[in-house]
Design a protein around this motif. Sequence first.
Motif, PDB file in Angstrom:
ATOM      1  N   MET A   1      64.574  26.041  44.550  1.00  0.00           N
ATOM      2  CA  MET A   1      63.369  26.326  43.758  1.00  0.00           C
ATOM      3  C   MET A   1      62.981  27.785  43.863  1.00  0.00           C
ATOM      4  SD  MET A   1      59.628  24.447  43.782  1.00  0.00           S
ATOM      5  CE  MET A   1      59.163  24.943  45.436  1.00  0.00           C
ATOM      6  N   GLY A   2      63.197  28.418  45.023  1.00  0.00           N
ATOM      7  CA  GLY A   2      62.856  29.824  45.192  1.00  0.00           C
ATOM      8  C   GLY A   2      61.365  30.050  45.340  1.00  0.00           C
ATOM      9  N   LYS A   3      60.927  31.212  44.887  1.00  0.00           N
ATOM     10  CA  LYS A   3      59.514  31.563  45.004  1.00  0.00           C
ATOM     11  C   LYS A   3      59.059  32.311  43.762  1.00  0.00           C
ATOM     12  CE  LYS A   3      60.341  34.105  48.712  1.00  0.00           C
ATOM     13  NZ  LYS A   3      60.205  35.085  49.849  1.00  0.00           N
ATOM     14  N   ILE A   4      57.780  32.628  43.718  1.00  0.00           N
ATOM     15  CA  ILE A   4      57.203  33.412  42.628  1.00  0.00           C
ATOM     16  C   ILE A   4      57.274  34.884  43.011  1.00  0.00           C
ATOM     17  CG2 ILE A   4      55.072  33.926  41.361  1.00  0.00           C
ATOM     18  CD1 ILE A   4      54.285  30.940  41.952  1.00  0.00           C
ATOM     19  N   TYR A   5      57.798  35.706  42.102  1.00  0.00           N
ATOM     20  CA  TYR A   5      57.869  37.149  42.321  1.00  0.00           C
ATOM     21  C   TYR A   5      56.933  37.837  41.330  1.00  0.00           C
ATOM     22  CZ  TYR A   5      61.998  36.107  45.107  1.00  0.00           C
ATOM     23  OH  TYR A   5      62.856  35.610  46.064  1.00  0.00           O
ATOM     24  N   VAL A   6      55.992  38.603  41.854  1.00  0.00           N
ATOM     25  CA  VAL A   6      55.020  39.298  41.010  1.00  0.00           C
ATOM     26  C   VAL A   6      55.417  40.775  40.931  1.00  0.00           C
ATOM     27  CG1 VAL A   6      52.591  39.873  40.634  1.00  0.00           C
ATOM     28  CG2 VAL A   6      53.215  37.690  41.734  1.00  0.00           C
ATOM     29  N   ILE A   7      55.792  41.207  39.743  1.00  0.00           N
ATOM     30  CA  ILE A   7      56.227  42.581  39.506  1.00  0.00           C
ATOM     31  C   ILE A   7      55.035  43.388  39.021  1.00  0.00           C
ATOM     32  CG2 ILE A   7      57.688  44.013  38.013  1.00  0.00           C
ATOM     33  CD1 ILE A   7      59.673  41.630  37.985  1.00  0.00           C
ATOM     34  N   HIS A   8      54.776  44.534  39.661  1.00  0.00           N
ATOM     35  CA  HIS A   8      53.558  45.279  39.330  1.00  0.00           C
ATOM     36  C   HIS A   8      53.678  46.724  39.787  1.00  0.00           C
ATOM     37  CE1 HIS A   8      51.650  45.790  43.375  1.00  0.00           C
ATOM     38  NE2 HIS A   8      52.591  44.935  43.666  1.00  0.00           N
ATOM     39  N   GLU A   9      52.579  47.487  39.589  1.00  0.00           N
ATOM     40  CA  GLU A   9      52.515  48.857  40.113  1.00  0.00           C
ATOM     41  C   GLU A   9      51.127  49.183  40.653  1.00  0.00           C
ATOM     42  OE1 GLU A   9      50.556  51.427  38.407  1.00  0.00           O
ATOM     43  OE2 GLU A   9      49.871  49.848  37.046  1.00  0.00           O
ATOM     44  N   ASN A  10      50.239  48.195  40.684  1.00  0.00           N
ATOM     45  CA  ASN A  10      48.853  48.444  41.084  1.00  0.00           C
ATOM     46  C   ASN A  10      48.367  47.315  41.996  1.00  0.00           C
ATOM     47  OD1 ASN A  10      46.146  48.988  41.317  1.00  0.00           O
ATOM     48  ND2 ASN A  10      45.742  49.146  39.138  1.00  0.00           N
ATOM     49  N   ASP A  11      48.280  47.608  43.292  1.00  0.00           N
ATOM     50  CA  ASP A  11      47.889  46.588  44.273  1.00  0.00           C
ATOM     51  C   ASP A  11      46.513  46.006  43.978  1.00  0.00           C
ATOM     52  OD1 ASP A  11      50.240  46.820  45.722  1.00  0.00           O
ATOM     53  OD2 ASP A  11      49.462  48.457  46.957  1.00  0.00           O
ATOM     54  N   LEU A  15      45.894  41.832  43.623  1.00  0.00           N
ATOM     55  CA  LEU A  15      45.211  41.049  44.652  1.00  0.00           C
ATOM     56  C   LEU A  15      44.488  39.837  44.082  1.00  0.00           C
ATOM     57  CD1 LEU A  15      43.722  43.848  46.945  1.00  0.00           C
ATOM     58  CD2 LEU A  15      45.527  42.210  47.530  1.00  0.00           C
ATOM     59  N   HIS A  16      43.973  39.944  42.867  1.00  0.00           N
ATOM     60  CA  HIS A  16      43.228  38.835  42.277  1.00  0.00           C
ATOM     61  C   HIS A  16      44.135  37.642  41.980  1.00  0.00           C
ATOM     62  CE1 HIS A  16      39.907  41.626  41.968  1.00  0.00           C
ATOM     63  NE2 HIS A  16      40.716  42.481  41.377  1.00  0.00           N
ATOM     64  N   LEU A  17      45.399  37.922  41.709  1.00  0.00           N
ATOM     65  CA  LEU A  17      46.355  36.844  41.502  1.00  0.00           C
ATOM     66  C   LEU A  17      46.875  36.300  42.825  1.00  0.00           C
ATOM     67  CD1 LEU A  17      48.183  35.021  39.849  1.00  0.00           C
ATOM     68  CD2 LEU A  17      49.787  36.941  39.617  1.00  0.00           C
ATOM     69  N   THR A  18      47.245  37.165  43.750  1.00  0.00           N
ATOM     70  CA  THR A  18      47.800  36.687  45.016  1.00  0.00           C
ATOM     71  C   THR A  18      46.770  35.880  45.810  1.00  0.00           C
ATOM     72  OG1 THR A  18      47.275  38.806  46.099  1.00  0.00           O
ATOM     73  CG2 THR A  18      49.478  38.560  45.158  1.00  0.00           C
ATOM     74  N   LYS A  19      45.506  36.194  45.624  1.00  0.00           N
ATOM     75  CA  LYS A  19      44.463  35.390  46.262  1.00  0.00           C
ATOM     76  C   LYS A  19      44.546  33.941  45.784  1.00  0.00           C
ATOM     77  CE  LYS A  19      39.430  34.827  46.462  1.00  0.00           C
ATOM     78  NZ  LYS A  19      38.124  35.363  45.994  1.00  0.00           N
ATOM     79  N   ARG A  20      44.761  33.758  44.495  1.00  0.00           N
ATOM     80  CA  ARG A  20      44.868  32.407  43.944  1.00  0.00           C
ATOM     81  C   ARG A  20      46.181  31.742  44.373  1.00  0.00           C
ATOM     82  NH1 ARG A  20      39.840  30.726  42.590  1.00  0.00           N
ATOM     83  NH2 ARG A  20      38.843  32.127  41.086  1.00  0.00           N
ATOM     84  N   LEU A  21      47.246  32.508  44.453  1.00  0.00           N
ATOM     85  CA  LEU A  21      48.515  31.951  44.925  1.00  0.00           C
ATOM     86  C   LEU A  21      48.385  31.479  46.368  1.00  0.00           C
ATOM     87  CD1 LEU A  21      51.020  34.560  43.424  1.00  0.00           C
ATOM     88  CD2 LEU A  21      50.490  32.280  42.537  1.00  0.00           C
ATOM     89  N   ASP A  22      47.636  32.232  47.166  1.00  0.00           N
ATOM     90  CA  ASP A  22      47.382  31.825  48.552  1.00  0.00           C
ATOM     91  C   ASP A  22      46.575  30.527  48.591  1.00  0.00           C
ATOM     92  OD1 ASP A  22      48.719  33.911  49.860  1.00  0.00           O
ATOM     93  OD2 ASP A  22      46.976  35.231  49.753  1.00  0.00           O
ATOM     94  N   GLU A  23      45.571  30.418  47.734  1.00  0.00           N
ATOM     95  CA  GLU A  23      44.740  29.215  47.700  1.00  0.00           C
ATOM     96  C   GLU A  23      45.586  27.975  47.404  1.00  0.00           C
ATOM     97  OE1 GLU A  23      41.627  29.678  44.878  1.00  0.00           O
ATOM     98  OE2 GLU A  23      40.643  31.312  45.963  1.00  0.00           O
ATOM     99  N   LEU A  24      46.569  28.144  46.534  1.00  0.00           N
ATOM    100  CA  LEU A  24      47.427  27.024  46.151  1.00  0.00           C
ATOM    101  C   LEU A  24      48.621  26.847  47.081  1.00  0.00           C
ATOM    102  CD1 LEU A  24      47.458  27.539  42.264  1.00  0.00           C
ATOM    103  CD2 LEU A  24      46.060  25.940  43.589  1.00  0.00           C
ATOM    104  N   LYS A  25      48.685  27.715  48.101  1.00  0.00           N
ATOM    105  CA  LYS A  25      49.756  27.653  49.106  1.00  0.00           C
ATOM    106  C   LYS A  25      51.143  27.725  48.465  1.00  0.00           C
ATOM    107  CE  LYS A  25      47.125  25.165  52.642  1.00  0.00           C
ATOM    108  NZ  LYS A  25      45.817  25.422  52.030  1.00  0.00           N
TER     109      LYS A  25
END
Length: 321
Positions: A1-11, A15-25
């Motif tokens: 299954m792997g994982k979700i990779y978020v490609i970006h250039e602005n931390d 952060l607003h997305l990774t916070k939600r990814l953390d909430e959903l574990k």
Amino acid sequence: MGKIYVIHENDEWTLHLTKRLDELKLPYEVWNLNEGSIDLTEEPPEGVFYSRMSASSHTRGNRFAPEFTATVLDWLEAHDRKVINGSMALKLELSKAAQYAALSRDGIRTPETIAAAGKEEIIKAAKYLNKTSFITKHNRAGKGLGVQLFHSIEALEDYVYSSGFEEPIDGITLVQEYIESPDQSIIRCEFIGGKFLYAVKVDTSGGFELCPADACQIGDQICPADGEAVSKPSFQILANFHETIIEKYENFLQQQQILVAGIEFIKDKDGNLYTYDINTNTNYNADAEKAANVYGMLELANYLKRELEIPYFYHPYALSK
């Protein structure tokens, strides 16, 4: 299954997305592509790759992040990885001229616009446009880059040949007819998974130093994407929003293989609707979402969760295997 990779250039925006990814574990990894390297002879990891690359990256010192991202996306797609907002989406993110061409091809009305390279050509374009009022904007933009309102050719000439002229990063300035909204507002429609999520009304009475595309104000003012309150512009999510353009937008996004986006339109005094911006690196206004009890980043995180669990050949925009 792997994982979700978020490609970006602005931390800060990520952060607003990774916070939600953390909430959903959820398992995830962030790839900041301001710099780095990839071995083109190796296969990418398994998972879902979501690109949040921004057209305004150069304003944060990340000049070549979009170009490096394009290379990475080509690599991922060559290995048939599931990419959310891949190379086709990035192309439109980086060029408003490309957006207008694609929208017009689908029968979606845009403001009359001329792309010009060179100061003399900008003046010529405005004369050819022959409008009482017109605006200029950067082709590769975001953050309201280069947006200026003019009521005469003389005013444009004064600006273009002044020290205050903003040179576009790709050398292309758009000269566009000015569409005046009776109530000084625009509507931004948010889409996740290519499907309509909600519409937000944006008060633009604060002037042209506004980028409703990524919910940011310019200069020393606050970017609502950081979750802090602002007085202007105001953002209001519209309940029970209905516009026939939504179906056209969904069809357009499917054809362009864009799964996450904000599309903006404006109406003139006669009710004519003009679509003028597509943002594939969309952010959401925290205050407006709290008032409406709907949360874009949470919806996005849940969408990425579903995509991680679905085999690639079930992906809605994937070519048949």
